[in-house]
Write a protein that holds these residues in place. Structure first.
Motif, mmCIF file in Angstrom:
data_model
loop_
_atom_site.group_PDB
_atom_site.id
_atom_site.type_symbol
_atom_site.label_atom_id
_atom_site.label_comp_id
_atom_site.label_asym_id
_atom_site.label_seq_id
_atom_site.Cartn_x
_atom_site.Cartn_y
_atom_site.Cartn_z
ATOM 1 N N LYS A 1 0.979 -1.328 -0.119
ATOM 2 C CA LYS A 1 -0.034 -0.027 -0.073
ATOM 3 C C LYS A 1 0.838 1.223 -0.160
ATOM 4 O O LYS A 1 1.952 1.416 0.722
ATOM 5 C CB LYS A 1 -0.719 0.186 1.260
ATOM 6 C CG LYS A 1 -1.985 -0.912 1.206
ATOM 7 C CD LYS A 1 -3.285 -0.754 0.262
ATOM 8 C CE LYS A 1 -4.326 -1.585 0.611
ATOM 9 N NZ LYS A 1 -5.383 -1.409 -0.323
ATOM 10 N N SER A 2 0.378 2.039 -0.725
ATOM 11 C CA SER A 2 1.012 3.473 -0.670
ATOM 12 C C SER A 2 0.672 4.149 0.725
ATOM 13 O O SER A 2 0.038 3.753 1.320
ATOM 14 C CB SER A 2 0.728 4.377 -1.673
ATOM 15 O OG SER A 2 -0.712 4.786 -1.641
ATOM 16 N N HIS A 3 1.808 4.946 1.073
ATOM 17 C CA HIS A 3 1.658 5.686 2.341
ATOM 18 C C HIS A 3 0.429 6.389 2.376
ATOM 19 O O HIS A 3 0.113 7.190 1.343
ATOM 20 C CB HIS A 3 2.636 6.553 2.562
ATOM 21 C CG HIS A 3 4.121 5.965 3.134
ATOM 22 N ND1 HIS A 3 4.706 6.346 4.319
ATOM 23 C CD2 HIS A 3 4.745 4.862 2.654
ATOM 24 C CE1 HIS A 3 5.710 5.682 4.551
ATOM 25 N NE2 HIS A 3 5.808 4.763 3.713
ATOM 26 N N GLY A 4 -0.482 6.361 3.433
ATOM 27 C CA GLY A 4 -1.721 6.955 3.516
ATOM 28 C C GLY A 4 -2.914 6.544 4.300
ATOM 29 O O GLY A 4 -2.332 5.213 5.166
ATOM 30 N N ILE A 5 -4.033 6.706 4.257
ATOM 31 C CA ILE A 5 -5.172 6.434 4.902
ATOM 32 C C ILE A 5 -6.184 5.953 4.112
ATOM 33 O O ILE A 5 -6.481 5.887 2.983
ATOM 34 C CB ILE A 5 -5.706 7.480 5.649
ATOM 35 C CG1 ILE A 5 -4.721 8.501 6.556
ATOM 36 C CG2 ILE A 5 -6.887 7.205 6.424
ATOM 37 C CD1 ILE A 5 -4.560 7.608 7.786
ATOM 38 N N VAL A 6 -6.616 4.645 4.701
ATOM 39 C CA VAL A 6 -7.899 3.879 4.238
ATOM 40 C C VAL A 6 -9.006 4.081 5.203
ATOM 41 O O VAL A 6 -8.841 3.742 6.338
ATOM 42 C CB VAL A 6 -7.606 2.656 3.719
ATOM 43 C CG1 VAL A 6 -9.066 1.850 3.336
ATOM 44 C CG2 VAL A 6 -6.590 2.374 2.812
ATOM 45 N N ALA B 1 -4.342 5.731 0.692
ATOM 46 C CA ALA B 1 -3.586 4.717 0.415
ATOM 47 C C ALA B 1 -4.021 3.452 -0.542
ATOM 48 O O ALA B 1 -5.380 3.139 -0.564
ATOM 49 C CB ALA B 1 -3.390 3.818 1.760
ATOM 50 N N LYS B 2 -3.521 3.449 -1.573
ATOM 51 C CA LYS B 2 -3.780 2.493 -2.661
ATOM 52 C C LYS B 2 -2.801 1.577 -3.021
ATOM 53 O O LYS B 2 -1.395 1.595 -2.617
ATOM 54 C CB LYS B 2 -4.105 3.178 -4.040
ATOM 55 C CG LYS B 2 -5.160 4.225 -3.946
ATOM 56 C CD LYS B 2 -5.516 5.026 -4.913
ATOM 57 C CE LYS B 2 -6.547 6.095 -4.889
ATOM 58 N NZ LYS B 2 -6.892 6.882 -6.114
#
Length: 473
Positions: free
Chosen positions: A364-369, A398-399
Motif C-alpha cells: 500500500k502507498s503511504h496514506g489512509i484507508v 492509501a492504494k
C-alpha cells in the motif's frame, strides 16, 4: 613554517567561499567532501471545497494580501522564501476562510551531498455557503428555516456518499432543519413591545436573523470569519465536539414574558439516528450551557424534547444568541500491526546460472484507508470531523502500488541465481488501525494508516554434494 600556514589559510578560505556552491576537493578518487546546494525555494498549494467537500470554483485567493492565480479549485505559489504566509480564500455568497502557514527549508544528505530542501505544503480550505433568513415581528407573524446538511449511506452500493473521501460518489443528503417561528402580535402586544424600543423605533424595526453557523469560533467571534465547517475540540462542555449550529441575531433586546403565551419557537428537526447521540447547547455571550427538557429561565420558557426527531426551544426573550449541536467522539486504542507481503519468486529452471536484476512486489502507498462500519446520517459527520481535525485530507488515500526491489543497488550487475535456485522477496508494512465512534450513537468508522515498508530478499540454492568415498554418495 609561516609560508606553509599562509598556503593553508588561502586554501581554507577558498573552500569556505566555494562551499555554498560546490565542494572543496583536494584530490584523490574517494571524494568524501560534502557539497551544499543553495537557493532552495518553498511552495504552497491549496484545494478549495464547499461545506459538503465538493469542488468549489470561482474563489479568490490572496497570499499575504497578493492575489494568486487559481486553476479551477486549486492554486499553487512557488519560489517562496522562509516565513509566515497568510492565505485568504473568499467567494461571493460564502463565508471566507483563512490560514497562516509557516514555510521553512531543511537540510538533507543525499549521495554525499548536503542538499537544502524547500518545504512543499498543501492545505484544504472549506467555504461555507451564507445561509441567513430574516424573521420579522408584527401583526402577521413570520416563519423561516435554514438547513444544516448531513449525508447518509447508499444502501444499494454499500459506499458512503456525500461529503466523504469518495470523490466519485453521488451525494445523498439528509438534513437538520432549523425553523424559527414568530407568531403574530395583537395591537396591545405591539404596544407592549414598542415601549421597550429606543425612541423613534416601532414594531417594523424589530426582527432577527437566523444564520447557519460554520463553527463555534464564528458563533462567538466578532470578525465573523471561520476556518472550516467543523472545529473539533472547541470549548463545549463535557468534551463535546461541535458539528452544526445556528445563530439568532437581534438588533434589540425584547422581553416577551409579560405577553401570555407568546414565544419565538426554534425547532430543530433531526434525522432519526441523531437525536440520542447529540446534545444541544446555547450561548448568549457568557459561555455554553446545555439545553435540556428541564431548562427554563434566562429567556427560555420551555423545551419540548418529547418527539422522536424534533427538539423545540420556546423563547420569551429576543436577544442575540447561538445554538450548537454537539457530539462526543470516542477513539479506541490504536493498534499497530505488520501487514506481511510476499513477492512472486524467481525459480531458475535453466541449465546455467541467471542474473536477477529486480523483482516486483505489491504494498500500500503511504496514506489512509477509511472504512465505514455502520450506516446512518451521523457516520459522515463523524468522518468529516475526524478528517478535518486530523488533517487526513493532507494524507493521500492509501492504494495498492507495485514497487521494484533492485539487486543492482550494491554496485553489482544483479544477483546470480544458480541452477535450480529459488529467489524470494518477503517483508512487512506497518499499519496503524483506529476505530472512531459517536457516543450513544451507531455511527462508526475505521481508519487504517499504512506506513513504512521493510523488504527482505532470500534465496534457496542447491548445495553441491560432498564426496567421501564409496558408491552410495
Amino acid at each position: 613554517m609561516k609560508k606553509f600556514i599562509n598556503k593553508v589559510s588561502v586554501l581554507m578560505m577558498g573552500c569556505m567561499i566555494a562551499f555554498m556552491a560546490t565542494a572543496c576537493h583536494t584530490g584523490g578518487d574517494d571524494d568524501s567532501t560534502q557539497k551544499v546546494t543553495t537557493t532552495p525555494k518553498n511552495s504552497l498549494r491549496g484545494v478549495i471545497l464547499d461545506q459538503n467537500g465538493a469542488t468549489l470554483t470561482g474563489a479568490t485567493v490572496k497570499i499575504n494580501n497578493k492575489t494568486v492565480n487559481i486553476n479551477g479549485n486549486t492554486f499553487e505559489s512557488t519560489g517562496l522564501g522562509n516565513g509566515n504566509y497568510k492565505v485568504e480564500v473568499t467567494k461571493a455568497g460564502y463565508k471566507g476562510a483563512e490560514e497562516t502557514i509557516t514555510l521553512s527549508t531543511s537540510s538533507q544528505v543525499v549521495d554525499n551531498e548536503v542538499v537544502l530542501v524547500g518545504q512543499d505544503v498543501e492545505s484544504t480550505f472549506y467555504l461555507i455557503k451564507e445561509e441567513t433568513e430574516t424573521i420579522n415581528l408584527g401583526a402577521e407573524g413570520d416563519e423561516k428555516s435554514v438547513t444544516l446538511e448531513t449525508s447518509t449511506q447508499d444502501d444499494g452500493t454499500g459506499k458512503i456518499v456525500g461529503n466523504t473521501q469518495d470523490p466519485n460518489d453521488a451525494s445523498l443528503n439528509s438534513e437538520i432543519v432549523v425553523t424559527a417561528k414568530a407568531p403574530g402580535l395583537s395591537a396591545s402586544e405591539v404596544s407592549t413591545v414598542e415601549k421597550q424600543l429606543p425612541a423613534g423605533k416601532n414594531i417594523q424595526d424589530v426582527y432577527f436573523k437566523l444564520t447557519n453557523l460554520g463553527s463555534l469560533e464564528e458563533a462567538t467571534s466578532k470578525t465573523g470569519k471561520t476556518r472550516s465547517l467543523i472545529v473539533a475540540g472547541e470549548s463545549l462542555p463535557e468534551n463535546y465536539t461541535y458539528f452544526a449550529g445556528v445563530k439568532l441575531e437581534a438588533p434589540y433586546k425584547v422581553d416577551f414574558s409579560s405577553i401570555a403565551g407568546f414565544f419565538i419557537n426554534i425547532s430543530i428537526d433531526l434525522p432519526g439516528d441523531v437525536k440520542n447521540a447529540i446534545k444541544l447547547f446555547r450561548n448568549t455571550g457568557s459561555g455554553w450551557t446545555e439545553v435540556t427538557s428541564s431548562t427554563t429561565g434566562n429567556g427560555i420558557a420551555k423545551v419540548d424534547n418529547s418527539q422522536a426527531t424534533r427538539i423545540t426551544v420556546s423563547l420569551n426573550k429576543l436577544e442575540t444568541q447561538s445554538f450548537a449541536i454537539g457530539v462526543q467522539i470516542e477513539q479506541d486504542e490504536p493498534s499497530i500491526s505488520a501487514y506481511t507481503f510476499n513477492g512472486t519468486p524467481v525459480v531458475n529452471t535453466s541449465s546455467s546460472a541467471i542474473t536477477v536484476k529486480n523483482m516486483p512486489y505489491t504494498v500500500k502507498s503511504h496514506g489512509i484507508v477509511l472504512t465505514n462500519k455502520t450506516k446512518g446520517a451521523m457516520v459522515d459527520y463523524l468522518r468529516k470531523i475526524i478528517v478535518r481535525y486530523y488533517k487526513i485530507r493532507a494524507i493521500y488515500e492509501a492504494k495498492d502500488e507495485t514497487r521494484t526491489y533492485n539487486f543492482t543497488n550494491s554496485n553489482t550487475g544483479g544477483y546470480s541465481l544458480p541452477v535450480n535456485g529459488e529467489l524470494y522477496l518477503t517483508g512487512f508494512q506497518n499499519v496503524t488501525v483506529s476505530e472512531f465512534s459517536i457516543r450513544n450513537g451507531e455511527s462508526r468508522f475505521q481508519a487504517e494508516e499504512y506506513g513504512d515498508v521493510y523488504v527482505y530478499p532470500y534465496a534457496i540454492v542447491p548445495i553441491s554434494p560432498i564426496h567421501s568415498g564409496g558408491s552410495n554418495d
